[in-house]
Design a protein around this motif. Structure first.
Motif, short mmCIF file in Angstrom:
data_model
loop_
_atom_site.label_atom_id
_atom_site.label_comp_id
_atom_site.label_asym_id
_atom_site.label_seq_id
_atom_site.Cartn_x
_atom_site.Cartn_y
_atom_site.Cartn_z
N ASP A 602 0.85 -1.18 0.00
CA ASP A 602 0.00 0.00 0.00
C ASP A 602 0.89 1.24 0.00
OD1 ASP A 602 0.94 0.26 2.60
OD2 ASP A 602 -0.94 -0.29 3.55
N GLY A 603 0.25 2.40 -0.15
CA GLY A 603 1.04 3.62 -0.17
C GLY A 603 0.26 4.78 -0.72
N ASN A 604 0.98 5.83 -1.07
CA ASN A 604 0.36 7.00 -1.67
C ASN A 604 1.32 7.63 -2.66
OD1 ASN A 604 1.94 9.30 -0.35
ND2 ASN A 604 1.15 8.26 1.49
N VAL A 605 0.74 8.30 -3.65
CA VAL A 605 1.51 9.04 -4.64
C VAL A 605 0.82 10.37 -4.83
CG1 VAL A 605 0.27 8.04 -6.60
CG2 VAL A 605 2.55 9.00 -6.94
N GLY A 606 1.61 11.43 -4.96
CA GLY A 606 0.98 12.74 -5.05
C GLY A 606 1.91 13.78 -5.63
N LEU A 607 1.32 14.94 -5.86
CA LEU A 607 2.07 16.08 -6.38
C LEU A 607 1.58 17.33 -5.68
CD1 LEU A 607 4.03 17.32 -8.51
CD2 LEU A 607 2.04 17.56 -10.02
N ARG A 608 2.52 18.12 -5.21
CA ARG A 608 2.20 19.41 -4.59
C ARG A 608 2.82 20.52 -5.43
NH1 ARG A 608 0.32 20.58 0.46
NH2 ARG A 608 0.55 22.76 1.16
N TYR A 609 2.02 21.53 -5.70
CA TYR A 609 2.50 22.70 -6.44
C TYR A 609 2.39 23.90 -5.51
CZ TYR A 609 2.38 26.78 -9.48
OH TYR A 609 2.62 28.02 -10.03
N VAL A 610 3.45 24.69 -5.45
CA VAL A 610 3.43 25.87 -4.58
C VAL A 610 4.07 27.04 -5.30
CG1 VAL A 610 5.59 25.17 -3.44
CG2 VAL A 610 4.07 26.81 -2.31
N LYS A 611 3.43 28.17 -5.23
CA LYS A 611 3.95 29.42 -5.79
C LYS A 611 4.21 30.38 -4.64
CE LYS A 611 3.07 32.92 -9.36
NZ LYS A 611 3.32 34.12 -8.57
N THR A 612 5.37 31.00 -4.68
CA THR A 612 5.80 31.91 -3.62
C THR A 612 6.02 33.29 -4.21
OG1 THR A 612 6.95 30.09 -2.50
CG2 THR A 612 7.51 32.33 -1.82
N ASP A 613 5.38 34.29 -3.62
CA ASP A 613 5.56 35.70 -4.01
C ASP A 613 6.09 36.44 -2.79
OD1 ASP A 613 4.40 35.60 -6.72
OD2 ASP A 613 2.55 35.12 -5.64
N ALA A 614 7.32 36.94 -2.90
CA ALA A 614 7.98 37.57 -1.76
C ALA A 614 8.34 39.02 -2.10
CB ALA A 614 9.24 36.79 -1.38
N THR A 615 8.26 39.87 -1.10
CA THR A 615 8.66 41.26 -1.22
C THR A 615 9.58 41.62 -0.07
OG1 THR A 615 6.55 41.85 -2.25
CG2 THR A 615 7.88 43.65 -1.39
N ALA A 616 10.74 42.16 -0.42
CA ALA A 616 11.67 42.67 0.59
C ALA A 616 11.65 44.19 0.50
CB ALA A 616 13.08 42.13 0.35
#
Length: 993
Positions: A602-616
């Motif tokens: 048994d198990g799991n398979v997956g995909l995570r997408y992340v977008k990062t918007d940063a301001t200094a």
């Protein structure tokens, strides 16, 4: 316990673990007795330490991912005095023992930063949500969290798609109890007193209490829980230090290596930790909801008296009877100053106070119907901290110092004349002050929604998908200069008529004679020393201004003596780092299983997408020293000087696939394989947007004509707002054998390949001139400049020996071992055999490779904070009303940092034959500082008088171990510091209602 359906393993076990934190009930094989027929299982009640280990083992066995857990025996009963100390018991986890990596001269009794599998990229969570401290970083200071509020700790080694991104090394999730974890009313209180050996009888109190209940009402079932904790701790740390060794000549003219002195110090540390946690739960039909509030407050105050060499090393002479080691290092001998003025020492009183707190408010709503489950979650977290670090020092010129460096701890040998000299205030002068201030605050708003659909299918278990949005801000303000050292009177100041000696009535007073009683736990006798009163350090800035008037009073009539001014704080853009970061994440994850196979998978398979918007929110400064007018040669671009605010936008996105597989060879033996991509964003301190640019020109003037030979555009950045995250491709393979409810043997092989590791190097920064042409500036600052790996093995074993007769059947053992191999390779190699230049950020060879006092480079250094080997070994006992543990934790030596306080300077010998300054002592040097191998033995024993009353004793550092620091030099790994903290004993009484 009833077996849980496989489709709800993770959720069910988490809930069961909470219930088991009060009193675990399990089925286990009982020893054969006359009342129990052979081979027939007997139900027994398992409680206390054994129940906690059983619950943790079940979590590991049934988890979808690779995880290690620690479960509290009951609320307020994690097996150590701080969360940091708890974590070090887990295979693959190590902790640092210094308060700050940049200032390793101060020992942390309860531990500080945490590394997993040798990496400091550790994500911290509270109940599966973000948790952090306002420290310029991204994770939680675990020592700030009251362990009394924690029901369990989970350490995930390889992520799944549904877990929040940010854990390259690993994820630490702190779990708290919920009202529905208990069948009904639950209440408990506990109180304890801690005795610290070096504090000589002074004790510190702690107390905690929990009350929880649940009610059935017409609107559904409602539960409420309140948990409060208060803890004080007082410790003392004594230390010896030896200064770095310099190349000198002995009485016969032979080249030898001699430290410019040795010294001693003592630090009184007091901390207060408060915590409050409340939870409300409600459920009716297919709806359920919870609201939690968590607040931790931490205040620490330490006061230090330290004497330390600040002499000119090249004025040091060793006595003719001195002895040396095979590499020329001093072993024994007497040091004197060739000028006859004495060896210059500083002796300071330093005080530091920090207050921190973190507040978390979270709301969760869940709807379940048929095959669908929808969960939405809102969180608001804020954190703040503030610190004043203040030092006032006098100075003394000691006639001589006799050393014996042959033993395990250095011996500084004093005669009666030495002791009398040090005890006389008239021999001291006012030397310097140093202040540091910082203030930070951070907050985050987060929302996520997760949807799960359960399949009615022999292979597909469920599919999960979700979205998460965050908005985080962080502001850190530092004094500028960060640590503002300012001389009052020093021997090298030619503009004053003399030193401000205490024997002069104008400068007398405000000092006291400090006797180092019971120093190093009575093992050593050191002289009393005259130190400034603590009130002078605490009185900043007024007391500083008063002391610096002495400098003006001693100013020569024909000299200019500028008055003292404090470091700026909150008014200089250089000292302010303001960041904003928004993230958007989506994930999908499929859980599956083939139960009909001979060996189910048994198990799991997956995909995570992340977008990062940063301001200094930053600041840029440009200055030029290039000449103007009638010039010839290389043209000088015209750029007008400026100072202006400038904001930097940085956006990036990442795809993070993951796969977790489990093969069940039998009911007790299983194997796992995991593969994933992970990321760790740069600390906010590395993203500061302050950049100072400069233009200079090399010229020659002949007969009034100036020729420009070259133009240099350079700069220094406090941070780099355009940094990308460090990423990792990681593989894990494990074997897990669960041969008893509290018996297991597990092994893991892991490999993490790192990319875009942040290091300080140079990068290109463009600025337009007045003609609109872009000019390139070579800026020194943080960049994604290296790759590397961390790979190794983990072994863990635990068992209770139920087959032993009588009382011996309560014996058990727990052991684990970790080996990690690491490497860091720069994208653009920086190495030079010989050291050159100053100590600033632009000296890359110095800061990345380290330089010795003889002007040569080290290089080939490992990842910081990584011990190649570490292990835990614990002897356990649980039988009847008695529960006990004897636990030993050990880690091998590890690199702490390069170019840190105490082991750096600017007076190394230039040994480069090609250098025009060959033989001069003006080269910057910085030694790699290491933590030596260290082990500590702790113990606890608890006795249950009844189901309600329990009395216990806990002891830390039973063997009174000495923590040693090393400094790397070409003559070998030399002893830098030895810390002694003594033993601590805690008496604890708890009552369950």
């Amino acid at each position: 316990m009833k077996h849980l359906k496989k489709t709800a393993i993770a959720l069910g076990l988490a809930q069961m673990t909470m219930m088991l934190s009060g009193a675990a009930v399990a089925q286990t094989e009982a020893p054969k007795t006359s009342d129990a027929p052979a081979g027939e299982p007997v139900a027994v009640i398992v409680t206390g330490q054994r129940a906690a280990l059983q619950s943790a083992q079940k979590i590991k066995q049934n988890s979808d991912e690779i995880v290690d857990s620690i479960v509290a025996e009951d609320m307020g009963k994690l097996p150590d005095r701080s969360v940091t100390e708890v974590l070090q018991r887990v295979v693959g986890v190590t902790i640092d023992r210094t308060m700050s990596k940049g200032d390793p001269e101060h020992f942390s009794v309860e531990g500080s930063s945490v590394s997993i599998r040798g990496l400091s990229y550790v994500r911290s969570e509270l109940n599966g949500r973000d948790s952090f401290s306002a420290n310029g970083g991204r994770s939680l200071n675990f020592e700030d969290v009251p362990p009394e509020l924690v029901a369990g700790v989970d350490i995930y080694k390889n992520p799944s798609a549904e877990q929040i991104e940010g854990a390259v090394g690993g994820l630490v999730n702190l779990r708290t109890a919920m009202p529905f974890d208990y069948k009904g009313f639950k209440a408990s209180v506990s109180a304890d007193r801690t005795w610290s050996e070096l504090k000589r009888g002074k004790t510190s109190p702690s107390a905690s209490g929990l009350v929880s209940n649940r009610w059935k009402t017409p609107v559904g079932e409602i539960g409420a829980l309140l948990d409060l904790a208060y803890s004080e701790s007082g410790t003392r740390t004594d230390a010896f230090q030896v200064e770095p060794y310099y190349p000198l000549t002995d009485a016969s003219g032979k080249r030898v290596f001699v430290p410019k002195g040795a010294q001693w110090r003592t630090l009184e540390f007091n901390r207060k930790r408060e915590g409050a946690y409340g939870a409300l739960q409600w459920k009716k039909d297919e709806w359920s909801s919870s609201l939690t509030y968590f607040k931790s407050k931490y205040e620490m105050q330490w006061d230090e008296q330290a004497i330390f060499a600040q002499s000119n090393p090249y004025n040091i002479r060793v006595s003719p009877d001195a002895t040396f080691g095979s590499n020329g290092q001093l072993l024994t001998g007497t040091l004197t100053d060739v000028t006859g003025a004495g060896i210059n020492f500083g002796d300071d009183t330093r005080t530091s106070n920090r207050k921190s707190d973190t507040t978390d408010v979270s709301w969760n709503l869940r709807w379940r119907r048929d095959n669908w489950t929808v969960t939405t979650d809102l969180q608001y977290i804020k954190a703040k901290t503030g610190n004043l670090d203040s030092t006032v020092a006098t100075g003394i010129q000691m006639p001589k110092e006799k050393l014996d460096l042959t033993g395990n701890v250095p011996k500084i040998i004093f005669d009666d004349a030495d002791r009398a000299y040090l005890a006389n205030p008239n021999n001291y002068y006012w030397a310097f002050t140093q202040e540091h201030l910082d203030r930070s605050k951070a907050d985050e708003k987060a929302w996520k929604t997760d949807v799960k659909y359960d399949f009615d299918n022999p292979v597909l278990r469920d599919v999960r998908f979700g979205v998460r949005l965050t908005d985080r801000e962080a502001v850190t303000t530092n004094s500028n200069p960060s640590y503002h050292w300012a001389a009052i009177t020093q021997p090298w100041q030619g503009e004053i008529t003399g030193l401000a000696y205490l024997g002069d009535p104008r400068f007398a007073g405000n000092v006291s004679l400090h006797s180092f009683d019971n120093f190093f736990n009575g093992g050593v006798s050191v002289p009393s020393v005259v130190f400034p009163n603590v009130s002078l350090a605490q009185g900043f800035p007024d007391t500083y201004a008063q002391l610096h008037k002495y400098y003006e009073m001693l100013c020569k009539p024909d000299a200019t003596c500028a008055p003292w001014s404090p470091a700026t704080f909150g008014t200089d853009p250089l000292g302010t780092n303001r960041q904003q970061e928004k993230t958007k994440a989506l994930y999908g994850q499929l859980r599956f299983g083939w139960d009909a196979l001979k060996y189910p998978v048994d198990g799991n398979v997956g995909l995570r997408y992340v977008k990062t918007d940063a301001t200094a929110f930053g600041y840029t400064v440009f200055n030029t020293t290039a000449p103007t007018g009638n010039l010839q040669g290389v043209p000088i671009p015209t750029i007008l000087p400026f100072s202006k605010s400038q904001d930097y936008e940085n956006s990036y996105h990442n795809f993070l696939p993951s796969l977790n597989l489990r093969l069940k060879a039998s009911d007790t033996l299983q194997f796992r394989f995991a593969a994933a991509s992970a990321l760790s964003r740069p600390d906010f301190s590395q993203l500061q947007g302050y950049t100072a640019l400069s233009q200079s020109a090399n010229t020659t003037t002949i007969n009034g004509v100036t020729t420009v030979n070259s133009v240099t555009h350079s700069g220094t950045a406090e941070g780099n707002p355009m940094l990308r995250p460090t990423t990792s491709k990681q593989l894990d393979l494990t074997m897990e054998w669960y041969f008893a409810p509290t018996g297991s043997f597990t092994a893991a092989i892991f490999n993490k390949r790192l990319k875009d590791v942040v290091v300080k190097q140079v990068y290109n920064y463009q600025l337009p001139d007045t003609a609109g042409r872009m000019q390139n500036f070579v800026v020194t600052g943080p960049i994604n400049g290296a790759r590397g790996h961390a790979r190794g093995i983990e072994l863990a074993y635990q068992q209770y020996f139920d087959q032993l007769p009588g009382a011996l059947s309560g014996l058990g053992v727990q052991a684990n071992f970790t080996f990690v191999d690491s490497e860091r390779k720069l994208y653009n190699s920086v190495y030079s055999k010989y050291c050159t230049g100053g100590s600033g950020a632009a000296n890359l060879n110095l800061n990345l490779n380290g330089c010795d006092t003889d002007g040569t480079t080290f290089g080939n250094l490992p990842l910081e904070g990584l011990s190649r080997q570490s292990y835990n070994l614990a002897l356990l006992y649980d039988k009847g009303p008695v529960s006990a543990r004897l636990a030993y934790n050990w880690r091998s030596k590890s690199l702490q940092a390069v170019n840190v306080n105490g082991t750096n300077g600017g007076d190394a010998t230039d040994t480069n034959p090609a250098s025009p300054a060959y033989g001069q002592t003006n080269v910057a040097w910085a030694l790699p500082t290491w933590s030596d191998a260290y082990g500590q033995l702790d113990a606890s024993v608890f006795y249950k008088f009844s189901d309600k009353v329990q009395l216990g004793l806990e002891a830390q550092n039973l063997t009174d171990a000495t923590y040693k620091q090393l400094m790397q030099q070409n003559i070998g790994m030399m002893g830098r510091a030895w810390f002694k903290t003594g033993r601590r004993v805690v008496a604890k009484l708890s009552y369950d209602f």
